[in-house]
Design an enzyme around this catalytic site. Structure first.
Site, PDB file in Angstrom:
ATOM      1  NE  ARG A 234      -4.281  -1.443   0.109  1.00  0.00           N
ATOM      2  CZ  ARG A 234      -4.390  -2.514  -0.670  1.00  0.00           C
ATOM      3  NH1 ARG A 234      -3.434  -2.833  -1.512  1.00  0.00           N
ATOM      4  NH2 ARG A 234      -5.485  -3.266  -0.604  1.00  0.00           N
ATOM      5  CD  GLU A 263      -3.408   3.173  -4.964  1.00  0.00           C
ATOM      6  OE1 GLU A 263      -2.224   2.851  -4.954  1.00  0.00           O
ATOM      7  OE2 GLU A 263      -4.345   2.348  -5.078  1.00  0.00           O
ATOM      8  CG  HIS A 295      -3.563  -0.876  -6.764  1.00  0.00           C
ATOM      9  ND1 HIS A 295      -3.728  -0.213  -5.563  1.00  0.00           N
ATOM     10  CD2 HIS A 295      -3.666  -2.205  -6.457  1.00  0.00           C
ATOM     11  CE1 HIS A 295      -3.949  -1.096  -4.598  1.00  0.00           C
ATOM     12  NE2 HIS A 295      -3.911  -2.315  -5.123  1.00  0.00           N
TER      13      HIS A 295
END
Ligand code: NAD
Length: 334
Positions: A234, A263, A295
């Site tokens: 993360r 993000e 991602h």
């Protein structure tokens, strides 16, 4: 059960519809993210289905609860975007997909390591331009190098197995040792030793209050000169400002990211005709030795099937007996 599904792309709908052809739930798809502004769109549903950048803080959960939502099903393993205490106080059940394909994320991590090491992103662009010069493309043999893995759960352990096959020495840091890793020769060391001894450092711990900015200026100062740092966990496990400073000095030799602390405003959307407003992110993009993916580490067909099937199973089980299969709660984490 009637479920509002947020942050839905065509590929999500494809896999969820396939899994739902057996489960038979009533799915209402929303393309937009779940935020305090969009939570009010929820009407007449008992459950919401959310993804990694959907906001499930106390404010949103309260709105959802007032609108009759009893169940939150996450299409992810990570649950750092949910205020679990607020969910408990509102008597809402939260469920996730703890395991789908650890191979998807571990293999993407290896992709970043190999591409950064051999400068594939630069080589690809050069060759297309008719530039076949090798200057600046020098890599190193992975065999004999030390790889430090922070967090040896499902993904970290899978990466350890793969990198063992490359002939690397594997160091690990995790408050909970994984016997499967120890069995293949992974050596558990304190975090300081891992930072000091690794040529490649890869992060696979969850984002918690403990791991927030775990990689800050002082952690970076302990790393080898020229270290390769990879983050597919993360974004906020890394202090981006500190990493940029270290990249500018050349202390960090290369950086591979699949996640970024801010993000939510960028990833999963086509922003190619817009000016990126996030200056930190834009600075990261300017380094030749930084490789960023949006991602996508989880994004394999196997993982998408797994996520959809487990999500439907969580909903079906809750509908049948008031409990989801993979619940996550403050009590369970204690
Ligand atoms: P997991 O729960 O199996 O493993 C996490 C490991 O981290 C555990 O062994 C735990 O003990 C360890 N850990 C906890 N606190 C730690 C700390 N302070 N320092 C070091 N280790 C610590 O989870 P997983 O399935 O391996 O996933 C790991 C993380 O990867 C998830 O939490 C998620 O944030 C991220 N993830 C990213 C993607 C992606 O597409 N990029 C996909 C799936 C998961």
């Amino acid at each position: 059960m009637h479920v509002a599904v947020f942050s839905t792309k065509p590929y999500d709908k494809h896999f969820l519809d396939a899994a739902n052809s057996v489960a038979g739930h009533d799915l209402s798809y929303f393309e937009f993210r779940l935020t305090p502004q969009t939570a009010v769109a929820v009407e007449g549903v008992q459950a919401v289905c959310a993804f990694v950048n959907d906001e499930l803080d106390a404010k949103v959960l309260k709105v959802l609860s007032q609108r009759g939502v009893r169940l939150v099903v996450l299409r992810s393993a990570g649950f750092n975007n949910v205020d679990l205490e607020a969910a408990r106080d509102l008597r809402m059940t939260v469920a996730r997909v703890p395991e789908y394909s650890p191979y998807a994320v571990a293999e993407h991590t290896v992709t970043l390591i190999l591409a950064l090491n051999r400068k594939i992103h630069r080589a690809y662009a050069r060759v297309r331009e008719g530039n076949f010069a090798l200057d600046g493309l020098l890599g190193f043999d992975l065999r004999g190098r030390t790889v430090g893995i922070v967090g040896t759960g499902r993904i970290g352990a899978t990466l350890a197995r793969i990198m063992t096959g490359f002939g690397c020495t594997i160091l690990a840091f995790d408050p909970k040792r994984n016997p499967d890793c120890e069995a293949i020769g992974v050596r558990y060391v304190p975090l300081a030793a891992l930072l000091a001894e690794s040529d490649v450092i890869s992060l696979h711990c969850p984002l918690t209050s403990e791991t927030h900015y775990m990689i800050d200026a002082s952690a970076i100062a302990q790393m080898r000169d020229g270290v390769m740092l990879i983050n597919t966990s993360r974004g906020a496990v890394i202090d981006t400002r500190a990493v940029i400073k270290a990249l500018k000095k050349g202390h960090i030799g290369s950086l591979g990211l699949d996640v970024y602390e801010e993000e939510a405003d960028l990833f999963f959307e086509d922003l190619s005709d817009q000016v990126i407003q996030d200056d930190l992110f834009a600075r990261l993009l300017s380094f030749p030795n930084v490789l960023i993916t949006g991602h996508q580490a989880f994004f394999t067909a196997e993982a998408m099937h797994g996520i959809a099937d487990t999500t439907m199973a969580n909903i079906t089980n809750y509908e049948r007996c008031g409990r989801a299969i993979h619940e996550v709660s403050v009590e369970r984490l204690a």
